[in-house]
Scaffold this active site. Sequence first.
Site, PDB file in Angstrom:
ATOM      1  N   GLN A  86      -5.459 -16.938  -2.407  1.00 45.93           N
ATOM      2  CA  GLN A  86      -5.491 -18.157  -1.577  1.00 45.93           C
ATOM      3  C   GLN A  86      -4.522 -18.117  -0.399  1.00 45.93           C
ATOM      4  OE1 GLN A  86      -7.544 -20.520  -2.964  1.00 45.93           O
ATOM      5  NE2 GLN A  86      -7.521 -19.970  -5.120  1.00 45.93           N
ATOM      6  N   THR A  87      -3.941 -16.968  -0.083  1.00 48.55           N
ATOM      7  CA  THR A  87      -2.926 -16.924   0.976  1.00 48.55           C
ATOM      8  C   THR A  87      -3.163 -15.722   1.896  1.00 48.55           C
ATOM      9  OG1 THR A  87      -1.423 -17.790  -0.706  1.00 48.55           O
ATOM     10  CG2 THR A  87      -0.428 -17.111   1.362  1.00 48.55           C
TER      11      THR A  87
ATOM     12  N   ASP B 216     -14.118 -10.378  -6.094  1.00 45.10           N
ATOM     13  CA  ASP B 216     -13.617 -11.723  -5.788  1.00 45.10           C
ATOM     14  C   ASP B 216     -14.498 -12.271  -4.672  1.00 45.10           C
ATOM     15  OD1 ASP B 216     -12.836 -10.315  -3.568  1.00 45.10           O
ATOM     16  OD2 ASP B 216     -10.787 -11.080  -3.522  1.00 45.10           O
TER      17      ASP B 216
ATOM     18  N   GLU C 184      -0.994  -8.867  -5.427  1.00 46.49           N
ATOM     19  CA  GLU C 184      -2.298  -9.474  -5.755  1.00 46.49           C
ATOM     20  C   GLU C 184      -2.148 -10.968  -6.063  1.00 46.49           C
ATOM     21  OE1 GLU C 184      -5.206  -8.362  -5.352  1.00 46.49           O
ATOM     22  OE2 GLU C 184      -4.679  -6.291  -4.893  1.00 46.49           O
TER      23      GLU C 184
ATOM     24  N   CYS D  15     -16.213  -7.309   7.830  1.00 43.62           N
ATOM     25  CA  CYS D  15     -17.279  -8.171   7.298  1.00 43.62           C
ATOM     26  C   CYS D  15     -16.673  -9.543   6.971  1.00 43.62           C
ATOM     27  CB  CYS D  15     -17.898  -7.526   6.068  1.00 43.62           C
ATOM     28  SG  CYS D  15     -19.456  -8.281   5.585  1.00 43.62           S
TER      29      CYS D  15
ATOM     30  N   LEU E 142       4.972 -21.059  -0.219  1.00 43.08           N
ATOM     31  CA  LEU E 142       3.777 -20.220  -0.387  1.00 43.08           C
ATOM     32  C   LEU E 142       2.636 -21.003  -1.067  1.00 43.08           C
ATOM     33  CD1 LEU E 142       3.197 -17.253   0.337  1.00 43.08           C
ATOM     34  CD2 LEU E 142       3.990 -16.597  -1.915  1.00 43.08           C
TER      35      LEU E 142
ATOM     36  N   TYR F  46     -10.466 -10.079 -11.799  1.00 45.31           N
ATOM     37  CA  TYR F  46     -10.259  -9.452 -10.499  1.00 45.31           C
ATOM     38  C   TYR F  46      -8.882  -8.782 -10.434  1.00 45.31           C
ATOM     39  CZ  TYR F  46      -8.706  -8.855  -5.791  1.00 45.31           C
ATOM     40  OH  TYR F  46      -8.154  -8.305  -4.676  1.00 45.31           O
TER      41      TYR F  46
ATOM     42  N   CYS G 252     -27.023  -1.842   5.264  1.00 48.04           N
ATOM     43  CA  CYS G 252     -26.880  -3.290   5.058  1.00 48.04           C
ATOM     44  C   CYS G 252     -28.216  -4.025   5.218  1.00 48.04           C
ATOM     45  CB  CYS G 252     -25.844  -3.837   6.043  1.00 48.04           C
ATOM     46  SG  CYS G 252     -25.560  -5.593   5.815  1.00 48.04           S
TER      47      CYS G 252
ATOM     48  N   ARG H 285       0.836  -1.211   0.000  1.00 46.19           N
ATOM     49  CA  ARG H 285       0.000   0.000   0.000  1.00 46.19           C
ATOM     50  C   ARG H 285       0.864   1.252   0.000  1.00 46.19           C
ATOM     51  NH1 ARG H 285      -4.816  -1.898   3.826  1.00 46.19           N
ATOM     52  NH2 ARG H 285      -5.908  -3.112   2.245  1.00 46.19           N
TER      53      ARG H 285
HETATM   54  S1  SF4 Z   1     -23.289  -4.467   8.566  1.00 43.46           S
HETATM   55 FE1  SF4 Z   1     -23.387  -5.710   6.732  1.00 43.46          FE
HETATM   56  S2  SF4 Z   1     -21.600  -5.092   5.531  1.00 43.46           S
HETATM   57 FE2  SF4 Z   1     -21.305  -4.345   7.622  1.00 43.46          FE
HETATM   58  S3  SF4 Z   1     -20.134  -5.975   8.657  1.00 43.46           S
HETATM   59 FE3  SF4 Z   1     -22.309  -6.355   9.039  1.00 43.46          FE
HETATM   60  S4  SF4 Z   1     -22.893  -7.763   7.419  1.00 43.46           S
HETATM   61 FE4  SF4 Z   1     -20.993  -6.820   6.776  1.00 43.46          FE
END
Ligand code: SF4
Length: 375
Positions: A45-46, A141, A40, A195, A83, A123, A211, A28
Amino acid sequence: MLSARELATFRKQLLAWFHQFQRDLPWRRTQDPYRIWLSEIMLQQTRVAAVIPYYKKFLERFPDVQTLAAAPQEDVLRLWSGLGYYSRARNLQKAAQQIVAKHDGKFPTHPEDVLDLPGIGNYTAAAILSIAFGQKHAVLDGNVARVLARLSAIRGDLREPRRWEKLQQTADALLDTNSPGDWNQAIMELGATVCTPKSPQCLLCPVAQFCEGRKLGIAEDLPEKRKKRATIQVTLAAAVFTDKNGWTLLLPPPTDKNQAGLAAFIPTIVSRLWHFPTVSANGDPAAKLRTFLKRFLPRERIAKWKLAPAAKVRHAVTYRDITIFPFRINLKKLPRIPGAKHAALHEISVLPVSNLTRKVAQSAETAAIPLSKKR
Ligand code: SF4
């Protein structure tokens, strides 16, 4: 469906959260497409924590696309060793060679050219083009799909083509076109840290008020489980030859030619890297191994050799649950097998070998070692 005003608030809140709470990760701190691309590919997978030391070491040895393109493949695989998913390293180098040959060593900026590079799909192309060049492509992804499925309360198998297409449309509609790179990283960061697959931390979520999954109380149940492929049990036997100096013998990376007639899954299991002579061994593993070794060493009196069993090794590769029986075969001189490599058994891990081969070496090192007569 968010109104224009809600969408603006959604974007503002997610980006503000990202700018304040993003993890400090080495990739970053750069806009160099080569470094972003490498991160990327390694992150596929890691886990992030596992990738960081590999990423740094790889860049010390291959600081740019030209150095990577010109390197012996064995050096690339050696730095990737441990890896996993080694086709990523092979494709990375092939793509580097393509960039040097076709694009004068500069990472291409046209999506078609990027997608033409080995190992780069939608992706990865979207991630590189948005982060390095600020292009307006939304990433999708499994991580992002989970977040979007919860935000929009989407049920069913997310990888089902029409559902995936719908998710891509949702990702495109949400994309903040003023800062697509940061936006993509923000939504990936949300999936990675808040999330998360299990127990999303909705109380910490910067976009919780939008959400649908949370409102309906189903966030934790999304995405719905895909049907898993049944696990297959595989039993193998491996020969770990050693001589009096502790050297051992490895067979070359499998190709269609040198593996003809063997179980088709062996190349996958050893990640197409240097490996101990290995055979499918249901029944009596030692007997199967002796028969197998005859193929390479028709003139040796293999029946006379002492095969010292080492502790069995367990390993999982995708849907295969592998049990491997290593046998240490101690000889005065290592047998001659065309194309084979000799190496110190305790230094196997510095070679481009799979994790399975490392585990077999570790197990064999602790086995009792009766001396066999060669011939
Ligand atoms: S509010 Fe929705 S988007 Fe936010 S962490 Fe919870 S499930 Fe995920």
